[in-house]
Design a protein around this motif. Sequence first.
Motif: not given
Length: 520
Positions: A107, A295, A298, A300
């Motif tokens: 990510t 999520d 966003t 990771t």
Amino acid sequence: MVKAKKSALLLMVLALTSSMALAACGSKDDDKGTKTDSTTPAATDNDVSTKTDDKETAPTSDLKPYKLVMVYPGTAQPDEAKVEDAINKYLTEKINATIDLQPIDWTAWEDKVNLMIASRDPVDIFFTAQWTKYAVNVGKKAFLDLAPYLDKYGADIKAELDPAYLEGSKIDGKNYGVPTNKELAAQGGIVYRKDWADELGIDMSAVKSIQDLDAVFAKVKAAKPEVTPLYLLKGENFDAHYFGNFDALGDTSIPGIILKDASDTKVKASYDTQRYVDNLKITRDFFNKGYINSDAATTTTMNTEALKAGNVFAITQSLKPGKAEEVAASTDLVGKLAQIELNEKTVSTSETSGSMLAISTTSGDPDRAMMFINLLHTDKYLNNLLNFGIEGDHYTRNGEIITQTANAKNYAPGAAWMFGNQFLNYVMDSEAPDKWDQFKKFNEGPKVSPGLGFVFDSEPVKAEVSAIVNIDRQYQVALETGSVDVDSVLAEYKDKLIKAGVEKVITEKQAQFDKFLAAK
């Protein structure tokens, strides 16, 4: 733009089936000239082959010690230092080099690579691909033209790798990356928890499309509210190029696509492509129903890591024979996963350059970098050491079949498709013993994209491309993970793209593509 005609490249692609079969047989029977060496660590009596013949491209005694730096996407492994030490011991003997493996979390990959390139960090080898700004980074002069290095130290690569790969991955007639020798056809779908599907009585054989997943995810959510039915993130969703069968005619970060499974050669923006918009709306519906991780825009955490954590039912994946078993081996879920194909099998230029190693223009020793890449394509011991770890520690072996040990969890990068020649890989005992024969069959009869053999040269519109890349960061992931309203946000995204010059980019791409098609 690649100068080779589509018809010539297609002949090479068709020939790939037979060459892959030979590669598969070679990996099992004669290892393409490799030989047993009793000094190989953890060698066994039934060891068919471990090291390549000592074809010295340069006398080791004439080479000064050098530390290579290789940067690639992936999760750092607990035993990375241990494996790196074993690699360095071997590389010192082979090319008087050591290596610093520098995986970057998926990510964070593009942002960190952009920074490294902009900062001119000293790197020898970068992983690259058409779906991760290969052409853009070539335009930034981040990668070397490999022609002189392939001629000098990559003769084995050129002999082993089907010409379709090197020809299809060229930009303006030049190779800036060495493709991995792996499957050529592409197909998208999902990898899912078969054990849970069986437990809940879900008939996954009825799933033939994305829409069919709605009922499946509803059952999973109702029965296991703590589980995320579908884990999505940047680049791993229903509008990923492999899932939507979108051919970007080169770098996927540059606007303008056609459909790989259709005959239309009109280049369109994604927002003008009905399949792309439909997939956005389905994804948004799934997000609103609570099927997708909140999520997603966003996160990771890579999807395979989320799957490994034990609270995810399904992830999107680019599929091939045994993909679920490969994922299972790297996530400690052996025997619990299965896969479903959800689109037509295709082949395009992006498959020839879907996984490559490039030599950075900041490399202190490009010759040594090519020597290492050449070994990854020809040296069975090194290839498997990098991919699976140390025999006797991370796995045991019986011929070509390996069994993971309890310590395998500390070195399971799941990155065999990135490095060199995948036909040198051992086969997990959880995989089909005839895995490479299945690869041969998989490569038979794919739908051929009209864009096969073409790569867009973005130099005439590099300013517009740079501006568009920044806009994409603001909107693309949020839309493609279902995290925002499609109607309002897509309109805003489109408006900003038009102001940034997207129509100029598409016009230029269409003009180059038309010229390519006319020359067939």
